[in-house]
Every structure is written in C-alpha cells, then in structure tokens.
Design a protein around this motif. Structure first.
Motif, PDB file in Angstrom:
ATOM      1  N   GLY A  90       0.872  -1.393  -0.055  1.00 44.25           N
ATOM      2  CA  GLY A  90      -0.259  -0.042   0.007  1.00 44.25           C
ATOM      3  C   GLY A  90       0.449   1.404  -0.253  1.00 44.25           C
ATOM      4  N   HIS A  91       1.828   1.438   0.622  1.00 42.51           N
ATOM      5  CA  HIS A  91       2.802   2.712   0.670  1.00 42.51           C
ATOM      6  C   HIS A  91       4.134   2.074   1.076  1.00 42.51           C
ATOM      7  N   ILE A  92       4.962   2.469   0.778  1.00 40.62           N
ATOM      8  CA  ILE A  92       6.147   1.763   0.155  1.00 40.62           C
ATOM      9  C   ILE A  92       7.227   3.233   1.269  1.00 40.62           C
ATOM     10  N   VAL A  93       8.196   3.651   1.332  1.00 45.36           N
ATOM     11  CA  VAL A  93       9.348   4.489   1.001  1.00 45.36           C
ATOM     12  C   VAL A  93      10.136   4.174   1.183  1.00 45.36           C
ATOM     13  N   ALA A  94      11.094   4.646   0.035  1.00 45.51           N
ATOM     14  CA  ALA A  94      12.319   4.162  -0.060  1.00 45.51           C
ATOM     15  C   ALA A  94      13.932   5.392  -0.328  1.00 45.51           C
ATOM     16  N   VAL A  95      14.383   4.855   0.640  1.00 45.75           N
ATOM     17  CA  VAL A  95      15.913   5.948   1.130  1.00 45.75           C
ATOM     18  C   VAL A  95      17.334   5.679   0.319  1.00 45.75           C
ATOM     19  N   GLY A  96      17.845   6.433  -0.435  1.00 46.41           N
ATOM     20  CA  GLY A  96      18.035   6.365  -1.919  1.00 46.41           C
ATOM     21  C   GLY A  96      18.695   7.585  -1.435  1.00 46.41           C
ATOM     22  N   HIS A  97      19.365   8.229  -3.717  1.00 48.39           N
ATOM     23  CA  HIS A  97      20.113   8.814  -3.296  1.00 48.39           C
ATOM     24  C   HIS A  97      19.244   9.822  -4.723  1.00 48.39           C
ATOM     25  N   GLY A  98      20.331  11.072  -4.901  1.00 50.13           N
ATOM     26  CA  GLY A  98      19.313  12.496  -5.438  1.00 50.13           C
ATOM     27  C   GLY A  98      19.929  11.796  -7.144  1.00 50.13           C
ATOM     28  N   TRP A  99      21.128  11.793  -7.654  1.00 42.35           N
ATOM     29  CA  TRP A  99      21.129  10.750  -8.976  1.00 42.35           C
ATOM     30  C   TRP A  99      19.969   9.970  -9.562  1.00 42.35           C
ATOM     31  N   PHE A 100      20.353   8.898  -8.552  1.00 43.35           N
ATOM     32  CA  PHE A 100      19.515   7.388  -9.014  1.00 43.35           C
ATOM     33  C   PHE A 100      18.252   7.876  -8.473  1.00 43.35           C
ATOM     34  N   HIS A 101      17.376   8.472  -7.794  1.00 38.41           N
ATOM     35  CA  HIS A 101      16.295   8.652  -7.889  1.00 38.41           C
ATOM     36  C   HIS A 101      15.511   9.560  -8.928  1.00 38.41           C
ATOM     37  N   ARG A 102      16.583  10.709  -9.453  1.00 35.57           N
ATOM     38  CA  ARG A 102      16.361  11.209 -10.445  1.00 35.57           C
ATOM     39  C   ARG A 102      15.484   9.845 -11.595  1.00 35.57           C
ATOM     40  N   LEU A 103      16.390   8.789 -11.913  1.00 34.07           N
ATOM     41  CA  LEU A 103      15.970   7.773 -12.784  1.00 34.07           C
ATOM     42  C   LEU A 103      14.835   7.339 -12.569  1.00 34.07           C
ATOM     43  N   VAL A 104      14.195   7.155 -11.320  1.00 29.73           N
ATOM     44  CA  VAL A 104      14.126   6.112 -11.058  1.00 29.73           C
ATOM     45  C   VAL A 104      12.091   7.025 -10.729  1.00 29.73           C
ATOM     46  N   SER A 105      12.360   8.108 -10.938  1.00 27.51           N
ATOM     47  CA  SER A 105      11.346   8.907 -10.212  1.00 27.51           C
ATOM     48  C   SER A 105      10.800   9.295 -12.147  1.00 27.51           C
ATOM     49  N   ALA A 106      11.755   8.938 -13.684  1.00 25.30           N
ATOM     50  CA  ALA A 106      11.299   9.083 -14.891  1.00 25.30           C
ATOM     51  C   ALA A 106      11.295   7.761 -14.780  1.00 25.30           C
ATOM     52  N   ALA A 107      10.654   6.726 -14.349  1.00 24.79           N
ATOM     53  CA  ALA A 107      10.531   5.141 -14.509  1.00 24.79           C
ATOM     54  C   ALA A 107       9.015   5.284 -14.145  1.00 24.79           C
ATOM     55  N   LEU A 108       8.982   6.134 -12.902  1.00 19.20           N
ATOM     56  CA  LEU A 108       7.608   5.558 -13.028  1.00 19.20           C
ATOM     57  C   LEU A 108       6.873   6.149 -12.925  1.00 19.20           C
ATOM     58  N   LYS A 109       6.995   7.400 -13.894  1.00 20.93           N
ATOM     59  CA  LYS A 109       6.008   8.120 -14.341  1.00 20.93           C
ATOM     60  C   LYS A 109       5.337   7.737 -15.763  1.00 20.93           C
ATOM     61  N   LYS A 110       6.223   6.901 -15.973  1.00 18.25           N
ATOM     62  CA  LYS A 110       6.345   6.039 -17.672  1.00 18.25           C
ATOM     63  C   LYS A 110       5.287   5.257 -17.093  1.00 18.25           C
ATOM     64  N   LYS A 111       5.032   4.780 -16.253  1.00 18.88           N
ATOM     65  CA  LYS A 111       4.456   3.815 -15.785  1.00 18.88           C
ATOM     66  C   LYS A 111       2.717   4.218 -15.174  1.00 18.88           C
ATOM     67  N   GLY A 112       2.480   5.058 -14.797  1.00 14.30           N
ATOM     68  CA  GLY A 112       1.309   6.337 -14.661  1.00 14.30           C
ATOM     69  C   GLY A 112       1.530   6.436 -13.934  1.00 14.30           C
ATOM     70  N   TRP A 113       2.401   6.898 -12.724  1.00 15.87           N
ATOM     71  CA  TRP A 113       2.893   7.257 -11.883  1.00 15.87           C
ATOM     72  C   TRP A 113       2.598   8.737 -11.230  1.00 15.87           C
ATOM     73  N   LYS A 114       1.866   9.507 -10.682  1.00 15.26           N
ATOM     74  CA  LYS A 114       1.605  10.802 -10.611  1.00 15.26           C
ATOM     75  C   LYS A 114       2.560  11.166  -8.942  1.00 15.26           C
ATOM     76  N   ARG A 115       3.409  12.608  -9.408  1.00 15.31           N
ATOM     77  CA  ARG A 115       4.082  12.785  -8.398  1.00 15.31           C
ATOM     78  C   ARG A 115       3.774  14.268  -7.928  1.00 15.31           C
ATOM     79  N   THR A 116       3.315  13.904  -6.061  1.00 14.78           N
ATOM     80  CA  THR A 116       2.631  15.002  -5.955  1.00 14.78           C
ATOM     81  C   THR A 116       3.792  15.880  -4.996  1.00 14.78           C
ATOM     82  N   ALA A 117       4.595  16.365  -5.502  1.00 15.66           N
ATOM     83  CA  ALA A 117       5.426  17.304  -4.840  1.00 15.66           C
ATOM     84  C   ALA A 117       6.383  17.190  -5.858  1.00 15.66           C
ATOM     85  N   SER A 118       7.252  19.249  -6.146  1.00 20.58           N
ATOM     86  CA  SER A 118       8.287  18.718  -7.071  1.00 20.58           C
ATOM     87  C   SER A 118       9.426  18.249  -6.437  1.00 20.58           C
ATOM     88  N   PRO A 119      10.916  17.390  -7.339  1.00 21.59           N
ATOM     89  CA  PRO A 119      11.230  17.327  -7.045  1.00 21.59           C
ATOM     90  C   PRO A 119      12.122  17.881  -5.987  1.00 21.59           C
TER      91      PRO A 119
END
Length: 192
Positions: free
Chosen positions: A146-175
């Motif tokens: 249901g709700h998970i948290v991933a603790v990681g790093h700036g550059w890799f989070h940028r790449l994961v964010s792009a992949a999540l958006k491609k899958k239809g996930w919506k970001r609720t705050a600016s990175p």
C-alpha cells in the motif's frame, strides 16, 4: 498505492578543495564509505511519511542505511542493491597536472557520464535499465503493502522518478536535491 522517495541525510564526508582526477577517485570512495551527519534536522513531514509506511527499502550505501536508522521506521526495512546510487566515472584520472575543485569534478564527471563516458563503471544506459527494474520492484511492493518508502540517492532517484512517471504514477510534490526531502508518488487503480 503510494511510493515515497527520500534522499539520504548529508554525508559526514565534507572534504573540499582542488584535486587531481586520481585524488577525486579517492574522494568518491571516501564519500561512499562515510555515513551521515547526526546533527542535521529531519523535516517533520519526512518523519510523518515514514510513520505511514508499511515497508522501507534502502540503498546499501552507509549514508542511506544510517538515514533509515535515523528515520526510525515502525515497519520492516529491506536493503536493496538495486537502489544504490549511480556510479561516478573519473575522467582524466591518470593526468597528474589536471586539478579541479571537488564541486567542479562532480559536475564534470556527471556531464561526461550523461554523454556516454563510463570508464569501468555502470553506464547511463545501464543505470536507466536498473532504475526501470527498481521502479518495477517498487510498484510490486506498493501493490503488496500500500505505502512504501525508498531511501536512496539524488541521481538514482531522478532516474526512478522518470520510470515511475512512464508507468502512470503521479508525483504530488516537486522533486528536490535537498537531503531528507520526501517526494510522494501516487497510483490509483480499481483494487485500491
């Protein structure tokens, strides 16, 4: 379903100054080996987000693992190699007369990496594939928990964010590149 990406706390490794490529390579190793500054304040919103999580996933690097320890989640924590930071290639590592400040080395090496230079480390293309795999795994965990948290790093989070958006996930705050910053992604389907 919710996935929150949280950037680790500030590193203890604060050495600055001018250095050669070889010295910068040692700087990167030391940065990866060090933990975080204990005195930094964690934003209340980040702490609240972690309290709501049913699972926390962390990069294996010390600064991420120690960040999870400081966040004190009340749920299971999993260490995932696929959440580690992208590697930093070291251009001109063998040129002894070429010196730059650390901040310039960081930008220069990342630009080189984005342009295709990888010299023995994970390439940009490989990192994007790993980020797509990480996004798939995070989606599976979010479906289960249901709700998970991933603790990681700036550059890799940028790449994961792009992949999540491609899958239809919506970001609720600016990175943000700020340490301890939490960015929530939501996905609604008929099951939830």
């Amino acid at each position: 379903m919710y996935i929150t990406l949280i950037r680790h706390g500030r590193s203890k490794w604060q050495m600055r100054g001018w250095m050669t490529g070889c010295e910068f390579a040692e700087w990167v190793k030391a940065y990866d080996a060090h933990g975080i500054l204990e005195e930094d304040k964690i934003p209340a919103a980040t702490l609240e987000t972690v309290k709501k999580a049913a699972l926390v996933i962390s990069s294996p690097l010390p600064r991420a693992v120690q960040s999870v320890e400081r966040l004190q989640p009340f749920c299971h924590v999993a260490i995932a190699e696929w959440m580690r930071e992208v590697d930093t290639p070291i251009p001109f590592a063998n040129v002894r007369w070429f010196c730059l400040p650390v901040s310039v080395w960081l930008v220069f090496s990342r630009i080189c990496w984005l342009c295709g230079y990888s010299s023995g480390v994970e390439s940009y293309r490989e990192a994007k594939r790993r980020a797509e795999f990480a996004a798939d795994m995070l989606c599976e965990y979010a479906e289960r928990y249901g709700h998970i948290v991933a603790v990681g790093h700036g550059w890799f989070h940028r790449l994961v964010s792009a992949a999540l958006k491609k899958k239809g996930w919506k970001r609720t705050a600016s990175p943000s590149a700020k340490h301890w910053h939490a960015v929530l992604y939501t996905f609604y389907n008929k099951k939830h």
